[in-house]
Design a protein around this motif. Structure first.
Motif, PDB file in Angstrom:
ATOM      1  N   ASN A  24      -3.462  14.277   2.414  1.00 20.21           N
ATOM      2  CA  ASN A  24      -2.197  14.704   1.814  1.00 20.21           C
ATOM      3  C   ASN A  24      -1.414  15.432   2.901  1.00 20.21           C
ATOM      4  O   ASN A  24      -1.712  16.574   3.241  1.00 20.21           O
ATOM      5  N   LYS A  51       0.331   4.291  -0.094  1.00 16.02           N
ATOM      6  CA  LYS A  51      -0.098   5.397   0.762  1.00 16.02           C
ATOM      7  C   LYS A  51       0.481   5.271   2.174  1.00 16.02           C
ATOM      8  O   LYS A  51       0.638   6.264   2.883  1.00 16.02           O
ATOM      9  N   ASP A  53      -9.076  10.104   3.136  1.00 18.83           N
ATOM     10  CA  ASP A  53      -7.991  10.357   2.189  1.00 18.83           C
ATOM     11  C   ASP A  53      -7.251  11.617   2.637  1.00 18.83           C
ATOM     12  O   ASP A  53      -7.869  12.579   3.087  1.00 18.83           O
ATOM     13  N   ASN A  90       0.842  -1.201   0.000  1.00 14.77           N
ATOM     14  CA  ASN A  90       0.000   0.000   0.000  1.00 14.77           C
ATOM     15  C   ASN A  90       0.874   1.247   0.000  1.00 14.77           C
ATOM     16  O   ASN A  90       1.396   1.654   1.046  1.00 14.77           O
TER      17      ASN A  90
END
Length: 571
Positions: free
Chosen positions: A310, A156, A308, A154
């Protein structure tokens, strides 16, 4: 949540915390939180993975024209072939990514951890990359291997899962933790004979948040670096109402503002009969954090909740290495460390962010404010926690920066907070709310009115209750009282000043107070109940009463002296 669900979570918190707290004899809180939170994360991703597998098995067996997952039994020679085909299909990575579920390799699944951890360590066998059986060195290695396998699969999560072998914990203690988590129902929980409407994400997200708070208390001052009290975060989120757009926290700690925003979105969706998952797609989360371990905690916190995010390419100093230089956010929320002295670098001397004046080198408060204003969209709003000194200080250009922020009509609301709210500092604090569009010209929310050259002051110092001997907290009613007053003022919904609590002021009022923004200067004193007695008569009566009391005091003093004299003492 209803009372049964709340009771279930409370008992779960107590049970898991007691199990985790056994590590305290071997590690301090700053370290053992990584062990415990790492296991919580492994349990979450594994539970979510298994839930997705169960859903897929059901889809594989459902015949319908629009079911692309359907696998007809007649296509296989035997039931064994059919079952094997399903098992093979369940190992297809795309099925999980399309549902925003982390892919969990077999070596990292909780069932594997549980199976291996209960065996005597000298009989634990593992297959290496070449397929050879090798003996495990320790349970911590088993956990680290699981974390590594998840990171590999993964992108991320790359670089955010903290390994635990470095802490050299006994196998027995780790096995005890694994068993405790294994014995706990995170999926389809039942409590008191009642099936609860809680998903594993909800439960483990709650546990993660609870543990962060407990670790912050255990760590004291250090814990405050990554944890802002939940009630303060909730208050700011409730006042700003970030239900769509870009949300940014430049000093994010473990990501508490994003978690509360997600909860707010869910409640907002329920209230307006929206699909919460669709509503979440309208939010983008951006954050930054300088501490590497805290940066990892935040990323895990988001991953557990399926948010989600950033957070930039790495942990980094917000002032010197801005990870989101081009971001213009709809909502900015932060609790930066108060009164930082060693933040300055000469490379910041002519920084574009200092639009309202260069902040003092010995205090970063107004550097944080201006950094956040710089990152606001044209219709953006922000809330920032600062030390009370920011409302009145005139040293080293702070007064001039505050004056410019006021005169350019960016300041919208000031909230004074009670003391003893924080685990890491007793410094009195306040919340600044600023807005780029007080005219409400670029209509994001039609409910707001034109508020130019108007400022709301709220004195919340008398709200809250003592949770224990040292910490104060807000009730839900306290939070609603402050947020409702703010929204009524913003929207013009029957707002009225309340003496001692809130006041709507104008620019001339603030000029009279030399641009000091302390709410106590504006809201006045709490009105006393009128007892019907005219002031002049009351004053005369009380003065006469005071004279009588003075006279009686003199008489008693003389009598005491006489009595002492009779005993041979003199004053």
């Amino acid at each position: 949540m209803d009372n049964t669900e709340q009771q279930f979570l409370k008992e779960l918190d107590d049970k898991l915390w007691k199990a985790a707290d056994k590590l305290r004899a071997n590690l301090d809180a700053a370290n053992y939180k990584h062990v415990v939170l790492g296991l919580i994360f492994l349990k979450y991703v594994s539970d979510a993975f298994e839930e997705r597998q169960e859903a897929l098995i059901e889809l594989f067996g459902q015949e319908s024209d629009d079911n692309i997952y359907y696998m007809p039994r007649d296509d296989f020679d035997s039931d064994a072939d059919y079952q094997q085909a399903i098992q093979d299909e369940l190992e297809q990575l795309d099925y999980y990514r399309e549902a925003n579920v982390f892919w969990v390799p077999k070596a990292a699944r909780w069932s594997t951890l549980k199976e291996k951890a209960v065996l005597p360590i000298n009989s634990m066998l593992w297959q290496d990359a070449a397929g050879n059986d090798v003996k495990l060195r320790s349970v911590s290695w088993l956990i680290d291997n699981a974390l590594e396998e998840i990171e590999k699969s993964n992108a991320k999560l790359k670089g955010i899962l903290n390994r635990i072998s470095q802490y050299q914990l006994d196998n027995d203690k780790l096995i005890g933790l694994i068993n405790t988590f294994s014995d706990t129902s995170f999926t389809k929980p039942v409590f008191g004979g009642k099936k609860l409407n809680l998903h594993s994400k909800d439960i483990l997200g709650h546990v993660y948040e609870y543990f962060l708070g407990q670790f912050a208390l255990a760590e004291g001052k250090q814990g405050g670096q990554y944890y802002t009290p939940k009630s303060i975060v909730t208050l700011i989120v409730e006042m700003l109402e970030p239900y769509s757009g870009r949300v940014y926290d430049p000093a994010m700690g473990s990501g508490g503002f994003f978690v509360s925003s997600d909860k707010f979105i869910e409640e907002h969706a329920k209230e307006h009969h929206y699909d919460a998952s669709e509503q979440r797609k309208r939010i983008s989360v951006y954050g930054q954090e300088s501490n590497p371990t805290t940066w990892k905690l935040a990323a895990m916190n988001m991953a557990i909740r399926g948010i989600d995010f950033n957070f930039g390419k790495k942990n980094a100093d917000t002032f010197l290495d801005d990870q989101h230089p081009d971001l213009r956010a709809d909502f900015v929320m932060a609790n930066p460390p108060f009164n930082i002295k060693d933040w300055w670098s000469e490379s910041l001397a002519d920084d574009v962010r200092w639009k309202y004046g260069t902040p003092p080198k010995g205090n970063a408060n107004f550097a944080w404010v201006q950094h956040m204003v710089h990152h606001l969209a044209p219709t953006g709003s922000m809330g920032i926690l600062l030390a009370n000194g920011s409302m009145s200080s005139n040293t080293n250009n702070e007064g001039e920066i505050r004056k410019r922020l006021i005169e350019e009509d960016l300041v919208e609301c000031m909230v004074a907070l009670p003391g003893q709210l924080f685990t890491n500092t007793q410094i009195p604090a306040c919340i600044w709310f600023l807005s780029k569009d007080k005219a409400n010209g670029m209509v994001r929310s039609e409910k707001k009115r034109d508020r130019r050259n108007e400022f709301l002051f709220i004195d919340a110092r008398n709200l809250g209750f003592m949770r224990d001997r040292v910490l104060r907290d807000f009730t839900n009613e306290d939070i609603a009282k402050v947020a409702d007053i703010f929204h009524a003022w913003q929207r013009g919904d029957n707002y009225e000043d309340i003496a001692g609590f809130c006041k709507s002021a104008n620019l001339d009022d603030i000029k009279k107070h030399d641009y000091v923004l302390t709410p106590g200067r504006y809201v006045g004193a709490v009105e006393q109940e009128d007892d019907g007695e005219p002031f002049a008569e009351k004053m005369a009566r009380l003065t006469a009463q005071l004279s009588e009391q003075f006279a009686e005091s003199e008489r008693l003093e003389a009598e005491i002296k006489r009595n002492l004299g009779g005993l041979g003492y003199e004053l």
